[in-house]
Write a protein that holds these residues in place. Structure first.
Motif, mmCIF file in Angstrom:
data_model
loop_
_atom_site.group_PDB
_atom_site.id
_atom_site.type_symbol
_atom_site.label_atom_id
_atom_site.label_comp_id
_atom_site.label_asym_id
_atom_site.label_seq_id
_atom_site.Cartn_x
_atom_site.Cartn_y
_atom_site.Cartn_z
ATOM 1 N N GLY A 291 0.807 -1.208 0.000
ATOM 2 C CA GLY A 291 0.000 0.000 0.000
ATOM 3 C C GLY A 291 0.837 1.252 0.000
ATOM 4 O O GLY A 291 0.334 2.348 -0.177
ATOM 5 N N SER A 292 2.155 1.112 0.218
ATOM 6 C CA SER A 292 3.004 2.299 0.247
ATOM 7 C C SER A 292 3.321 2.752 -1.174
ATOM 8 O O SER A 292 3.300 1.959 -2.109
ATOM 9 N N ALA A 293 3.657 4.031 -1.289
ATOM 10 C CA ALA A 293 3.984 4.567 -2.607
ATOM 11 C C ALA A 293 5.284 3.941 -3.096
ATOM 12 O O ALA A 293 6.136 3.544 -2.309
ATOM 13 N N ARG A 294 5.451 3.857 -4.384
ATOM 14 C CA ARG A 294 6.659 3.261 -4.942
ATOM 15 C C ARG A 294 7.859 4.130 -4.582
ATOM 16 O O ARG A 294 7.841 5.335 -4.765
ATOM 17 N N ARG A 295 8.902 3.492 -4.039
ATOM 18 C CA ARG A 295 10.092 4.255 -3.674
ATOM 19 C C ARG A 295 10.962 4.447 -4.895
ATOM 20 O O ARG A 295 11.397 3.474 -5.504
ATOM 21 N N PRO A 296 11.271 5.685 -5.256
ATOM 22 C CA PRO A 296 12.103 5.892 -6.436
ATOM 23 C C PRO A 296 13.584 5.685 -6.158
ATOM 24 O O PRO A 296 14.349 5.394 -7.058
ATOM 25 N N ILE A 297 14.002 5.796 -4.895
ATOM 26 C CA ILE A 297 15.432 5.732 -4.586
ATOM 27 C C ILE A 297 15.772 4.350 -4.051
ATOM 28 O O ILE A 297 15.185 3.883 -3.085
ATOM 29 N N ARG A 298 16.747 3.724 -4.700
ATOM 30 C CA ARG A 298 17.155 2.382 -4.263
ATOM 31 C C ARG A 298 18.616 2.412 -3.842
ATOM 32 O O ARG A 298 19.402 3.219 -4.328
ATOM 33 N N SER A 299 18.979 1.444 -2.985
ATOM 34 C CA SER A 299 20.348 1.390 -2.476
ATOM 35 C C SER A 299 21.241 0.521 -3.358
ATOM 36 O O SER A 299 22.372 0.240 -3.000
ATOM 37 N N TYR A 300 20.728 0.093 -4.487
ATOM 38 C CA TYR A 300 21.487 -0.805 -5.361
ATOM 39 C C TYR A 300 21.185 -0.489 -6.818
ATOM 40 O O TYR A 300 20.208 0.178 -7.135
ATOM 41 N N VAL A 301 22.065 -1.008 -7.664
ATOM 42 C CA VAL A 301 21.857 -0.927 -9.109
ATOM 43 C C VAL A 301 21.693 -2.348 -9.611
ATOM 44 O O VAL A 301 22.448 -3.245 -9.202
ATOM 45 N N ARG A 302 20.728 -2.579 -10.440
ATOM 46 C CA ARG A 302 20.500 -3.950 -10.912
ATOM 47 C C ARG A 302 21.645 -4.389 -11.827
ATOM 48 O O ARG A 302 22.061 -3.651 -12.713
ATOM 49 N N PHE B 193 29.733 -4.277 4.505
ATOM 50 C CA PHE B 193 30.156 -3.684 3.233
ATOM 51 C C PHE B 193 28.957 -3.288 2.373
ATOM 52 O O PHE B 193 28.919 -3.556 1.168
ATOM 53 N N SER B 194 28.000 -2.684 3.031
ATOM 54 C CA SER B 194 26.865 -2.090 2.323
ATOM 55 C C SER B 194 27.401 -1.062 1.318
ATOM 56 O O SER B 194 28.352 -0.339 1.625
ATOM 57 N N ASP B 195 26.787 -1.022 0.131
ATOM 58 C CA ASP B 195 27.278 -0.104 -0.913
ATOM 59 C C ASP B 195 27.412 1.307 -0.351
ATOM 60 O O ASP B 195 26.438 1.878 0.139
ATOM 61 N N PRO B 196 28.618 1.894 -0.441
ATOM 62 C CA PRO B 196 28.861 3.161 0.283
ATOM 63 C C PRO B 196 28.302 4.416 -0.400
ATOM 64 O O PRO B 196 28.149 5.442 0.244
ATOM 65 N N TRP B 197 28.042 4.342 -1.696
ATOM 66 C CA TRP B 197 27.568 5.529 -2.418
ATOM 67 C C TRP B 197 28.341 6.759 -1.958
ATOM 68 O O TRP B 197 27.789 7.649 -1.319
ATOM 69 N N PRO B 198 29.640 6.829 -2.294
ATOM 70 C CA PRO B 198 30.500 7.873 -1.709
ATOM 71 C C PRO B 198 30.212 9.295 -2.181
ATOM 72 O O PRO B 198 30.504 10.243 -1.451
ATOM 73 N N LYS B 199 29.667 9.450 -3.398
ATOM 74 C CA LYS B 199 29.427 10.822 -3.870
ATOM 75 C C LYS B 199 28.280 11.456 -3.080
ATOM 76 O O LYS B 199 27.251 10.810 -2.854
ATOM 77 N N ARG B 200 28.451 12.697 -2.748
ATOM 78 C CA ARG B 200 27.458 13.364 -1.913
ATOM 79 C C ARG B 200 26.050 13.288 -2.507
ATOM 80 O O ARG B 200 25.068 13.052 -1.796
ATOM 81 N N HIS C 17 24.778 11.044 -4.073
ATOM 82 C CA HIS C 17 24.242 9.679 -3.968
ATOM 83 C C HIS C 17 24.011 9.241 -2.527
ATOM 84 O O HIS C 17 23.557 8.116 -2.300
ATOM 85 N N HIS C 18 24.331 10.086 -1.570
ATOM 86 C CA HIS C 18 24.186 9.660 -0.166
ATOM 87 C C HIS C 18 22.767 9.209 0.146
ATOM 88 O O HIS C 18 22.551 8.360 1.007
ATOM 89 N N LYS C 19 21.803 9.771 -0.570
ATOM 90 C CA LYS C 19 20.402 9.405 -0.318
ATOM 91 C C LYS C 19 20.119 7.940 -0.651
ATOM 92 O O LYS C 19 19.108 7.391 -0.243
ATOM 93 N N ARG C 20 21.046 7.305 -1.373
ATOM 94 C CA ARG C 20 20.874 5.886 -1.707
ATOM 95 C C ARG C 20 21.404 4.953 -0.623
ATOM 96 O O ARG C 20 21.204 3.737 -0.701
ATOM 97 N N PRO D 8 15.250 5.373 7.713
ATOM 98 C CA PRO D 8 14.141 4.440 7.395
ATOM 99 C C PRO D 8 14.485 2.989 7.734
ATOM 100 O O PRO D 8 13.627 2.248 8.232
ATOM 101 N N LEU D 9 15.727 2.586 7.488
ATOM 102 C CA LEU D 9 16.122 1.214 7.849
ATOM 103 C C LEU D 9 16.141 1.060 9.367
ATOM 104 O O LEU D 9 15.689 0.038 9.903
ATOM 105 N N LEU D 10 16.651 2.079 10.070
ATOM 106 C CA LEU D 10 16.707 1.989 11.529
ATOM 107 C C LEU D 10 15.308 1.817 12.129
ATOM 108 O O LEU D 10 15.126 1.089 13.113
ATOM 109 N N ASP D 11 14.315 2.487 11.538
ATOM 110 C CA ASP D 11 12.936 2.326 12.033
ATOM 111 C C ASP D 11 12.509 0.866 11.954
ATOM 112 O O ASP D 11 11.911 0.318 12.884
#
Ligand SMILES: C[S@@+](CC[C@H](N)C(=O)[O-])C[C@H]1O[C@@H](n2cnc3c(N)ncnc32)[C@H](O)[C@@H]1O
Length: 243
Positions: A16-27, A143-150, A152-155, A161-164
């Motif tokens: 029921g939640s809205a589709r999340r556009p931001i993902r922590s991975y690339v397929r 070793f969660s993907d670090p997304w080092p560029k600023r 990309h930090h939102k990824r 949200p994960l902590l919740d």
């Protein structure tokens, strides 16, 4: 020979939640080898869990034992080692990267395990749709993907949200083990947990081979590059509602 449909990490549960556009991975599905595909096809019915079904440890494992979840288990080297070392405990791995899960299943064919199960899914979907409150004793995020560029930090996966979700699914006193070779991500993780009163007893250790981690290729790569590995351990603090 029974052939089963491959798990589809892209199929989303109906929460029921809205589709999340931001993902922590690339397929990166293109690299699924024929052997990995075969292992997934043949073994998924034995090891695979359905993100659309509520998880119940008694039903899945036939017992109530300490339960560890590894998020982003990759090719499962650490997860398999733990499951073999602690047969009296149960383990769940989650990853969207099917070649990694296929590599793990290939290794399990000659030497099966009864205390290990897998989700081929986004961990956020698993947490939202499948895992009940206080079902976990340990969560591992190595070793969660670090997304080092600023930009990309939102990824980054390790974020509020994960902590919740983790606060909900961990039992009182349950532990989260994290490791990263990215100093910036390590600092951000530390800050996120330190700011959250649901977690405590933060212990920050550098280059400490945590008992619950065996070196994966990401750790070896960090070592080759002479990069520090940052380890964090966090405890879920007792809350009044959990009793
Ligand atoms: C850098 S790799 C590390 C893998 C493993 N922990 C190791 O040390 O070898 C990060 C893994 O996390 C997975 N991942 C990233 N975001 C994820 C998510 N939202 N849900 C499930 N897995 C995810 C990736 O597919 C990848 O396999």
């Amino acid at each position: 020979m029974l052939r089963l449909p491959l798990p589809d990490a892209t199929r989303r549960p109906e929460t029921g939640s809205a589709r999340r556009p931001i993902r922590s991975y690339v397929r990166r599905e293109g690299r699924l080898t024929p052997a990995q595909r075969q292992a997934l096809t043949l073994c998924w019915s034995r090891y695979g869990l359905d993100v659309h079904a509520p998880f119940d440890a008694q039903t899945v494992f036939g017992r109530r034992a300490p339960l560890t979840l590894e998020i982003g288990c990759g090719d499962g080297v650490n997860l398999e080692t733990l499951a073999r070392r602690f047969p009296e405990e149960d383990f769940i791995g989650v990853d969207v990267y099917r070649p990694g899960l296929g590599a793990l299943l290939r290794r399990l064919v000659p030497s099966p395990l009864t205390n290990l199960r897998l989700y081929a899914a986004d961990i956020m979907d698993v947490l939202e749709a499948a895992l009940p409150e206080t079902c976990l004793d340990r969560v591992l995020i190595f070793f969660s993907d670090p997304w080092p560029k600023r930009r990309h930090h939102k990824r980054r996966l390790v974020a509020p949200p994960l902590l919740d979700h983790l606060a909900r699914v961990l039992r009182n006193g349950g532990r989260i083990y994290l490791a990263t070779d990215d100093a910036g991500y390590g600092a951000a993780m530390t800050a996120s947990f330190a700011a959250d009163s649901r977690f405590g007893q933060l212990v920050v250790r550098r280059n400490d081979p945590v008992a619950l981690r065996v070196p994966t290729r990401f750790e070896r790569r960090a070592q080759r590059r002479g990069v520090d590995v940052h380890d964090l351990q966090v405890t879920r603090i007792r809350s009044p509602v959990q009793g």
